[in-house]
Design a protein around this motif. Structure first.
Motif, short mmCIF file in Angstrom:
data_model
loop_
_atom_site.label_atom_id
_atom_site.label_comp_id
_atom_site.label_asym_id
_atom_site.label_seq_id
_atom_site.Cartn_x
_atom_site.Cartn_y
_atom_site.Cartn_z
N ALA A 78 57.91 -1.55 27.62
CA ALA A 78 58.94 -0.61 28.06
C ALA A 78 58.53 0.83 27.82
O ALA A 78 58.81 1.71 28.64
N ALA A 79 57.85 1.09 26.71
CA ALA A 79 57.40 2.45 26.42
C ALA A 79 56.41 2.93 27.46
O ALA A 79 56.51 4.05 27.98
N GLU A 80 55.43 2.08 27.78
CA GLU A 80 54.46 2.46 28.80
C GLU A 80 55.13 2.59 30.17
O GLU A 80 54.87 3.56 30.91
N SER A 81 56.01 1.67 30.50
CA SER A 81 56.65 1.70 31.82
C SER A 81 57.55 2.92 31.97
O SER A 81 57.57 3.56 33.03
N ALA A 82 58.31 3.25 30.93
CA ALA A 82 59.19 4.42 30.99
C ALA A 82 58.38 5.69 31.21
O ALA A 82 58.77 6.57 32.00
N GLN A 83 57.26 5.80 30.53
CA GLN A 83 56.40 6.97 30.71
C GLN A 83 55.88 7.03 32.15
O GLN A 83 55.86 8.11 32.77
N ARG A 84 55.47 5.91 32.66
CA ARG A 84 54.89 5.89 34.01
C ARG A 84 55.94 6.19 35.07
O ARG A 84 55.72 7.03 35.96
N TYR A 85 57.10 5.54 34.99
CA TYR A 85 58.13 5.75 36.01
C TYR A 85 58.65 7.18 36.00
O TYR A 85 58.90 7.77 37.05
N THR A 86 58.83 7.73 34.79
CA THR A 86 59.50 9.03 34.66
C THR A 86 58.54 10.20 34.84
O THR A 86 58.91 11.22 35.41
N TYR A 87 57.32 10.06 34.34
CA TYR A 87 56.40 11.19 34.35
C TYR A 87 55.06 10.88 35.04
O TYR A 87 54.51 11.72 35.75
N GLY A 88 54.53 9.71 34.83
CA GLY A 88 53.18 9.40 35.29
C GLY A 88 53.03 9.39 36.79
O GLY A 88 52.05 9.92 37.34
N ILE A 89 53.97 8.79 37.50
CA ILE A 89 53.84 8.67 38.96
C ILE A 89 53.83 10.04 39.61
O ILE A 89 52.98 10.34 40.46
N ASP A 90 54.76 10.90 39.22
CA ASP A 90 54.83 12.24 39.83
C ASP A 90 53.61 13.09 39.50
O ASP A 90 53.24 13.98 40.28
N ARG A 91 52.98 12.83 38.36
CA ARG A 91 51.86 13.65 37.93
C ARG A 91 50.50 13.06 38.30
O ARG A 91 49.46 13.64 38.00
N GLY A 92 50.51 11.88 38.88
CA GLY A 92 49.25 11.23 39.20
C GLY A 92 48.54 10.69 37.97
O GLY A 92 47.32 10.51 37.98
N ASP A 93 49.30 10.41 36.91
CA ASP A 93 48.72 9.87 35.67
C ASP A 93 48.80 8.35 35.74
O ASP A 93 49.84 7.76 35.44
N SER A 94 47.72 7.71 36.13
CA SER A 94 47.72 6.25 36.27
C SER A 94 47.50 5.54 34.94
O SER A 94 47.71 4.33 34.83
#
Length: 463
Positions: free
Chosen positions: A324-340
């Motif tokens: 959940a910690a990794e997924s929350a980071q990816r959904y909220t910040y990573g996708i928009d920033r291109g952080d895969s």
């Protein structure tokens, strides 16, 4: 595979397939446990030679890893956990406060014991309880922690604003706080802590005094801060400051402060944390279930602000928390920033174990497979389809592992759970006790729910 009697010795030499150290998973390692601590961790051949008197316990296809830290929970809420599903943000006002204040001492104890058992089953060897609203519940939590065998940071709530004792609340609570810190000063499993539920329910002098007491005792001060929009606004109206600003103004923001949530964190508040100290208990599942925002955990890491992972009592499953910690980071910040990468897996493991222990004031006690630390660890079964073949075990633990693989749980060197169940007490009897007690105590509580149950919601939707 070994059986229970294998782990009964006072001194153990364990030779697992893999050991999870601070710098990653490694093969060819051995671990010696004696009197509740890791006394030797190193290359297997060398450790075997140093301890010829010990018969090695071979653990093929097993990962020996640190038990995880639940940095923020409420153990006396376990009897009503599903009552909060689908509810809008500040459920503590309508559900948790009325429920906890109604619990009888026996119910508070049973709730804490149930939560502690769930935590161990989920891979947590340490839980940080943020303070109960049950007047009689504190002793019950300590008793439950000892009986189940979980390590527990136990917060005493010291809210003086709105206290029934009025002006007498401050001296009464300070005296009780001093007693609480002294009572558990040398306890092997229970680590005392002081808490104020939210900064605006503590007077300036109480915030300052509680903060000073924990610093003197080498413990932590816990409070919820910046969790919901309404909480920030309430603080601004009542005190003219946002919650974290209020803490700083009262000298209650320092390296011994643990802030729960802090999802609504401004740049200036982040600067306060960097300058004055303080750690954050990050609760990604709580953000998903009832939150107004998701904390940018990687920003904390980049700025050097300590943080740990917490459940907020949502569900005691350490592996789902990592995911959940990794997924929350990816959904909220990573996708928009291109952080895969979003932390590359290891970030969440570290902050769920040794870095999490540091944030919770236990860095010198637990959180890692290191000599001198308490032997709080898990044996994880790697011989499962999900991990075959294995290419990146640390990241696989975050994304693919689950609690069904937890074969054994050790706390303070003692085997507490084997294949999901306690080794020295009857958990089935506890479940029967829970069912008998819960409905009566919950029925008496003046709980107000906004959202219907899932089945009722389905019926309304169909209609």
């Amino acid at each position: 595979m070994n059986n229970l009697s294998t782990f009964a010795a006072r001194e153990l030499l364990l030779v697992p397939e893999q050991v999870m150290r601070k710098d990653g998973c490694a093969s060819g390692q051995a671990v010696v446990v004696r009197d509740g601590r890791f006394v030797r961790v190193g290359p297997a051949a060398q450790v075997r030679a140093e301890f010829p008197q010990l018969r090695p316990v071979e653990l093929p296809q097993r990962l020996l890893m640190p038990g995880l830290i639940d940095a923020h929970t409420h153990l006396t809420q376990a009897l009503g956990k599903a009552l909060a599903f689908g509810e809008p943000s500040e459920i503590f006002r309508r559900i948790w406060v009325p429920m906890e204040q109604t619990l009888r001492p026996e119910a508070a104890y049973v709730s804490a014991k149930l939560a502690a058992l769930e935590a161990l089953r989920g891979g947590f060897t340490t839980v940080v309880d943020a303070g109960t609203r049950s007047e009689e519940g504190l002793d019950g939590i300590a008793r439950a922690a000892h009986e189940v065998g979980v390590r527990c940071v136990l917060g005493l709530t010291c809210n003086d604003i709105g206290h029934p004792a009025g002006d007498d609340a401050y001296p009464q609570l300070v005296k009780r706080a001093e007693q609480h810190l002294a009572q558990y000063e040398h306890d092997a499993l229970v680590h005392p802590s002081l808490a104020i539920s939210i900064p605006e329910v503590g007077s300036d002098r109480m915030l300052a005094r509680v903060s000073a007491l924990v610093r003197e005792a080498g413990r932590i001060f816990q409070t919820h801060a910046n969790e919901h929009l309404v909480a920030v606004e309430r603080s601004l109206v009542a005190r003219g400051l946002r919650p974290i600003e209020l803490l700083a103004a009262c000298d209650a923001l320092h390296p011994s402060t643990l802030l729960a949530h802090a999802t609504l964190l401004t740049p200036s508040e982040l600067a306060l944390l960097q300058r004055q100290g303080g750690a954050i208990a990050y609760n990604p599942v709580a953000s998903a279930w009832k939150g107004n925002a998701v904390l940018d955990a990687l920003q904390l890491q980049a700025q050097g602000v300590p943080f740990a992972l917490g459940t907020d009592g949502t569900r005691y499953d350490a592996f789902r928390l990592l995911d959940a910690a990794e997924s929350a980071q990816r959904y909220t910040y990573g996708i928009d920033r291109g952080d895969s990468s979003c932390g590359a897996g290891w970030t969440w493991l570290d902050h769920g174990t040794h870095r999490g222990a540091v944030a919770c004031g236990l860095g010198a006690v637990t959180g890692a497979i290191e000599e001198g630390l308490a032997a709080d660890f898990l044996l994880l079964d790697l011989d499962v389809p999900e991990l075959a073949p294995s290419w990146d075990l640390s990241w696989e633990v975050v994304r693919l592992a689950d609690r069904s693989q937890v074969e054994a749980v050790f706390v303070n060197g003692q085997l507490r759970l084997w294949q999901g169940w306690p080794t020295d007490w009857d958990a089935r009897a506890l479940l029967a006790q829970v069912r008998a007690i819960a409905r009566e105590d919950i029925a008496r509580a003046p709980i107000q729910r906004v959202h219907p149950t899932a089945d009722e919601h389905r019926r309304r939707h169909a209609g």
